[in-house]
Design a protein around this motif. Structure first.
Motif, PDB file in Angstrom:
ATOM      1  N   ARG A 210      -2.164   2.541  -5.993  1.00 38.83           N
ATOM      2  CA  ARG A 210      -1.865   1.118  -5.735  1.00 38.83           C
ATOM      3  C   ARG A 210      -0.838   1.098  -4.904  1.00 38.83           C
ATOM      4  O   ARG A 210       0.350   1.537  -4.761  1.00 38.83           O
ATOM      5  N   PRO A 211      -0.985   0.629  -3.545  1.00 40.42           N
ATOM      6  CA  PRO A 211      -0.242   0.509  -2.651  1.00 40.42           C
ATOM      7  C   PRO A 211       1.033  -0.535  -2.905  1.00 40.42           C
ATOM      8  O   PRO A 211       0.779  -1.572  -3.568  1.00 40.42           O
ATOM      9  N   LEU A 212       2.248  -0.160  -2.461  1.00 41.35           N
ATOM     10  CA  LEU A 212       3.514  -1.123  -2.888  1.00 41.35           C
ATOM     11  C   LEU A 212       3.941  -1.635  -1.334  1.00 41.35           C
ATOM     12  O   LEU A 212       4.318  -1.036  -0.362  1.00 41.35           O
ATOM     13  N   ARG A 213       3.980  -2.994  -1.200  1.00 41.97           N
ATOM     14  CA  ARG A 213       4.544  -3.446   0.090  1.00 41.97           C
ATOM     15  C   ARG A 213       6.020  -3.246   0.198  1.00 41.97           C
ATOM     16  O   ARG A 213       6.952  -3.843  -0.744  1.00 41.97           O
ATOM     17  N   SER A 214       6.562  -2.907   1.267  1.00 42.12           N
ATOM     18  CA  SER A 214       7.977  -3.010   1.551  1.00 42.12           C
ATOM     19  C   SER A 214       8.401  -4.178   2.131  1.00 42.12           C
ATOM     20  O   SER A 214       7.617  -5.186   2.378  1.00 42.12           O
ATOM     21  N   ILE A 215       9.635  -4.560   2.566  1.00 37.73           N
ATOM     22  CA  ILE A 215      10.134  -5.846   3.093  1.00 37.73           C
ATOM     23  C   ILE A 215       9.465  -6.202   4.344  1.00 37.73           C
ATOM     24  O   ILE A 215       9.549  -7.286   4.785  1.00 37.73           O
ATOM     25  N   ASP A 216       8.972  -4.927   5.012  1.00 38.48           N
ATOM     26  CA  ASP A 216       8.388  -5.383   6.146  1.00 38.48           C
ATOM     27  C   ASP A 216       6.944  -5.754   6.240  1.00 38.48           C
ATOM     28  O   ASP A 216       6.218  -6.088   7.186  1.00 38.48           O
ATOM     29  N   GLY A 217       6.437  -6.082   5.028  1.00 44.28           N
ATOM     30  CA  GLY A 217       5.028  -6.488   4.665  1.00 44.28           C
ATOM     31  C   GLY A 217       4.021  -5.214   4.818  1.00 44.28           C
ATOM     32  O   GLY A 217       2.736  -5.467   4.328  1.00 44.28           O
ATOM     33  N   GLU A 218       4.368  -4.182   5.061  1.00 43.35           N
ATOM     34  CA  GLU A 218       3.569  -2.997   5.146  1.00 43.35           C
ATOM     35  C   GLU A 218       3.469  -2.257   3.927  1.00 43.35           C
ATOM     36  O   GLU A 218       4.180  -2.364   2.956  1.00 43.35           O
ATOM     37  N   ALA A 219       2.337  -1.606   3.909  1.00 46.70           N
ATOM     38  CA  ALA A 219       2.198  -0.734   2.386  1.00 46.70           C
ATOM     39  C   ALA A 219       2.230   0.884   2.880  1.00 46.70           C
ATOM     40  O   ALA A 219       1.198   1.439   3.150  1.00 46.70           O
TER      41      ALA A 219
END
Length: 388
Positions: A210-219
């Motif tokens: 399950r990808p987790l999104r970072s503050i920059d919107g990327e996973a």
């Protein structure tokens, strides 16, 4: 920062062969930049996933450099590998696809794997076509790696069932395999005892990523869940119950490399170019000089660790020091450049430098967390010095 020769007193002075290698890497990167195959970015060793670029490096012999030729490697020294990785990082090249496999998993499999595991995984790592993730961190455990709860249950036929969750696994959504640390014996309270490592293919039907999104919107990070995944006897890496010792050996490679202080070097290089074109104030020159001096000192520390690894040593404490000081420097660099320049950071539009600065700022929170928090690292240094 990437001088062609090391200064007098450097841990390793660059001979003609190393200078030639560095020149070759720079020429290759200049060609790639001219062709527009990548845009320099901070943290591209973690977020710049470009399989085609990794494959091109593999064809040039710049992956698996320290691996034996019998497994597709090139039998070169850790210092030669350092030269290549230093240039890739300083130029902000997209090396995330192969980075973990080449940096950490290849040495671990070489040191602890069976002949079958070496033949299965190492040639793909060296060619830049087989990518790995690391299964260490877990939910609710913070940076306490010994609090592993993921369970490996042994069966009479030698096979295993893996159950549990790993988190913050960089690149797992794009990796082919993972080296997993799990509890094979005892209980969580046993801490370092009873842990084992496993090599598992992430295409397994009972492994969920399950990808987790970072503050920059990327996973870039992921949560990886093992739903009672059954694996064969050949998944065990090394000896049962020796997982902690094996992981500690790998962490010297993870924590001491040039990525621990060069992640934000593309920003410093870009700012220096901005100052060259527009002119610099006295205060800006001082800031630029101070940051460059700190980077050079960290380079010397990292080179000394590479030299010890080349000699067969295990510089765990010095590697932790490089990671601690380097990750703090990376954040300081971004903050110092932001304070010293008159550019408004922008995620979209504007000049390339404004976008690079904005992207750099969003990566700051991760610098002192990944690879072990600074508090954990300082504990390792203190224990190594006999202070606790």
């Amino acid at each position: 920062m990437t001088a062609t020769t090391a200064e007098a007193g450097s841990p390793i002075a660059e001979n003609t062969e190393l200078q030639s290698l560095r020149a070759d890497v720079r020429a290759f990167l200049a060609e790639e930049l001219a062709a527009g195959t990548f845009v320099p970015a901070v943290d591209n060793w973690m977020s710049g996933f470009d399989p085609a670029f990794s494959a091109r490096l593999g064809r040039r012999g710049w992956l698996g450099m320290t691996m034996p030729t019998a497994y597709g490697g090139h039998g070169r020294s850790p210092v030669e590998r350092f030269v290549v990785t230093e240039e890739l990082l300083a130029h902000g090249a997209p090396v995330a696809a192969h980075w973990i496999a080449d940096r950490q998993m290849a040495p671990g499999i070489l040191a602890n794997g069976t002949e079958e595991q070496k033949q299965r995984y190492l040639p793909g790592i060296a060619s830049g076509t087989l990518f790995f993730a690391i299964g260490m961190s877990e939910p609710d455990a913070g940076s306490d790696l010994a609090a592993v709860r993921t369970r490996a249950t042994a069966h009479d036929d030698g096979s295993w069932t893996l159950s549990g969750t790993k988190v913050w696994t960089t690149g797992a959504h794009m990796a082919h395999a993972m080296v997993l640390l799990a509890r094979s014996d005892g209980e969580p309270g046993d801490r370092q005892a009873g842990l084992s490592q496993f090599v598992v293919d992430l295409s397994h039907p009972d492994i969920e990523v399950r990808p987790l999104r970072s503050i920059d919107g990327e996973a870039h990070f992921n949560e990886v869940i093992f739903h009672d995944a059954h694996v064969g006897p050949d998944a065990l890496l090394g000896s049962r119950g020796e997982g902690w010792a094996q992981v500690m050996g790998e962490l010297a490679f993870e924590r001491s490399g040039p990525e621990r202080y060069l992640s934000t070097m593309p920003l410093l290089r870009a700012w220096a170019e901005e100052l060259r074109r527009a002119g610099a104030t006295a205060e800006q020159r001082v800031t630029l000089g101070s940051l460059t001096a700190r980077a050079w000192a960290l380079r010397r520390m990292s080179l000394s660790v590479a030299a010890e690894l080349a000699a067969g040593g295990r510089p765990d404490v010095r590697a932790a020091m490089v990671k601690d000081l380097g990750s703090a420097f990376e954040g300081d660099l971004v903050e110092a450049v932001r304070a010293a320049c008159d550019v408004e950071p922008r995620r979209a539009g504007g000049e390339p430098f404004a976008r690079l600065l904005a992207n750099s700022m969003l990566h700051i929170p991760a610098f002192t967390l990944r690879g072990g928090t600074n508090e954990i690292l300082r504990g390792i240094v203190a224990r190594g010095m006999g202070l606790r």
